[in-house]
Design an enzyme around this catalytic site. Structure first.
Site, short mmCIF file in Angstrom:
data_model
loop_
_atom_site.label_atom_id
_atom_site.label_comp_id
_atom_site.label_asym_id
_atom_site.label_seq_id
_atom_site.Cartn_x
_atom_site.Cartn_y
_atom_site.Cartn_z
N ASP A 34 0.83 -1.23 0.00
CA ASP A 34 0.00 0.00 0.00
C ASP A 34 0.85 1.26 0.00
OD1 ASP A 34 1.08 0.07 2.50
OD2 ASP A 34 -0.82 0.06 3.59
N GLU A 36 3.16 2.20 2.28
CA GLU A 36 3.72 2.61 3.57
C GLU A 36 5.16 2.10 3.68
OE1 GLU A 36 1.22 1.31 6.78
OE2 GLU A 36 -0.29 2.85 6.38
N ARG A 112 14.27 25.66 0.74
CA ARG A 112 13.87 26.96 0.19
C ARG A 112 12.61 27.51 0.83
NH1 ARG A 112 14.28 25.61 -6.06
NH2 ARG A 112 13.60 23.61 -5.20
N GLN A 113 11.95 26.69 1.65
CA GLN A 113 10.76 27.22 2.36
C GLN A 113 11.23 27.72 3.73
OE1 GLN A 113 7.12 24.98 2.09
NE2 GLN A 113 7.86 23.86 0.31
N HIS A 145 20.53 25.90 1.86
CA HIS A 145 20.12 27.10 1.11
C HIS A 145 20.21 28.37 1.95
CE1 HIS A 145 18.17 29.55 -1.82
NE2 HIS A 145 17.22 29.86 -0.96
N ASP A 183 22.45 35.20 -8.08
CA ASP A 183 21.57 35.99 -7.21
C ASP A 183 22.32 36.32 -5.93
OD1 ASP A 183 21.47 33.66 -5.67
OD2 ASP A 183 19.60 32.99 -6.59
N LYS A 206 18.43 39.07 -8.55
CA LYS A 206 17.35 38.28 -9.16
C LYS A 206 16.03 38.54 -8.44
CE LYS A 206 16.80 33.69 -8.17
NZ LYS A 206 17.19 32.29 -8.12
N ARG A 208 12.27 36.70 -8.19
CA ARG A 208 11.49 35.54 -8.63
C ARG A 208 10.03 35.95 -8.77
NH1 ARG A 208 12.01 30.47 -9.67
NH2 ARG A 208 14.15 30.16 -8.93
N ASP A 232 25.96 28.20 -8.00
CA ASP A 232 24.75 28.33 -7.19
C ASP A 232 24.69 27.14 -6.22
OD1 ASP A 232 22.38 29.41 -6.30
OD2 ASP A 232 21.39 29.41 -8.25
C1 R5P Z 1 17.36 30.09 -5.10
O1 R5P Z 1 17.60 31.18 -4.62
C2 R5P Z 1 18.40 29.04 -5.35
O2 R5P Z 1 19.65 29.41 -4.85
C3 R5P Z 1 18.51 28.70 -6.81
O3 R5P Z 1 18.99 29.84 -7.52
C4 R5P Z 1 17.18 28.32 -7.37
O4 R5P Z 1 16.53 27.42 -6.52
C5 R5P Z 1 17.33 27.71 -8.74
O5 R5P Z 1 16.07 27.37 -9.21
P1 R5P Z 1 15.79 27.26 -10.74
O6 R5P Z 1 16.85 26.36 -11.32
O7 R5P Z 1 14.41 26.69 -10.83
O8 R5P Z 1 15.86 28.65 -11.31
#
Ligand code: R5P
Length: 320
Positions: A34, A36, A112-113, A145, A183, A206, A208, A232
């Site tokens: 199932d 789990e 990222r959250q 991050h 960024d 940058k 978003r 990055d």
């Molecule tokens: C966000 O600030 C991260 O450092 C990356 O720049 C970001 O997650 C990259 O995401 P994507 O490839 O979708 O642009």
């Protein structure tokens, strides 16, 4: 010392065990029909896990693996505590061997959250770190991050980075003239790579718009005739890198490469990147087709840092 893993990070765990000369043990991790999850410390690993500190290598991506990581922490804690209540075949006496569980996370999903963008949202990255920290005595996070995720965590936390290994890889394979952060969030990582290689560095600003759309503020970059590497922490859809690469090429860069720790490469990122950059270089923090750098040395540095902090804490407790 044992290094253990379930289904999510076996290759990295084996690499870490090799790197620090410890023994790797695989935990049983499978799914019921199932869906789990089921985990178990195999009988042949119980003594090793009780005899010394143990490092569990596990990621928190994708979602199913978050639960697996929590279940493995619970299983290891039970084994170390000698907790055998509810055992179907009757109780076997076993002692509590005390703390000593280090959770090493090569890719921290949900990182990222790390902010509340609207009322009513949880800060998921912080919540998850808090929950995980209840099951271990030290945490190692690779190229997290944003540090906000571990705010208020009361156990030792090592924020380790694969940038030295990435710098060494791109120095020998690309010989870049210039490093760019796409960024503001990646400035420190990209600057570190530029300093290790000894080349100039700059960053873009940058904005978003949504998960698939970003905008860069135009900026003059001294890249005419240069080989540039965009550094990055992670590449997901590739949108950030493609936009940054377009800006570099408009300003005369002759070659553009992308390097990151975490190669998520979601939703057609690989072909999208192939039409914008000359090469993509990632670590093996999660399985991906561009994993050319091992993250084991970086994790080993983090594990050593946590072990040192735990040892210093033990010393302080003895003196007090
Ligand atoms: C966000 O600030 C991260 O450092 C990356 O720049 C970001 O997650 C990259 O995401 P994507 O490839 O979708 O642009």
């Amino acid at each position: 010392m044992p290094v253990v893993s379930g289904s999510s990070a076996r290759v990295v765990a084996e690499g870490l065990a090799d790197e620090i000369g410890w023994q790797h043990h695989s935990l049983e991790a499978r799914r019921f029909p199932d869906s789990e999850g089921y985990v178990r410390v195999p009988a042949q690993s119980i003594e090793a896990i009780r005899s010394e500190a143990v490092v569990l290598v596990a990621t928190t991506f994708p979602d199913q693996v978050v639960l697996e990581t929590l279940f493995m922490l619970e299983a290891i804690n039970d084994v170390r505590r000698g907790e055998l209540s509810s055992l179907r075949d009757g109780l076997v006496e076993s002692s509590d061997v005390g703390p000593g569980i280090i959770l090493a996370i090569p890719y921290y999903g949900y990182s990222r959250q790390d902010k509340r963008f609207q009322p009513g949202e949880p800060v998921t990255a912080r919540f998850l770190a808090r929950v995980l920290s209840r099951g271990c005595d030290g945490l190692v996070l690779l190229d997290l991050h944003a540090q906000e995720a571990v705010t208020g965590i009361s156990i030792p936390v090592a924020l380790t980075s694969a940038m030295p290994e990435i710098a060494s890889h791109i120095r020998t394979t690309i010989e870049p003239d210039y490093i760019l952060s796409p960024d503001e969030g990646a400035i420190e990582r990209a600057r570190a790579v530029a300093e290790m290689i000894g080349v100039p560095f700059s960053h873009l600003e940058k904005r978003r718009i949504d998960a698939h759309t970003i905008e860069h503020t135009p900026k003059d970059l001294d890249v005419k005739g240069k080989v540039v590497v965009i550094v990055d922490d992670m590449i997901s859809t590739g949108g950030t890198i493609c936009k940054a690469s377009d800006a570099l090429r408009r300003q005369g860069a002759t070659a553009v490469h992308a390097a990151c720790t975490h190669g998520l490469f979601t939703g057609g990122a690989i072909p999208r990147l192939a039409s914008h950059v000359d090469g993509v270089h990632a670590t093996d923090s999660l399985p991906n087709p561009r994993a050319v750098v091992s993250c084991a040395p970086a994790l080993a540095r983090g594990v050593r840092q946590v072990l040192d902090e735990l040892a210093a804490h033990d010393q302080e407790s003895l003196v007090a």
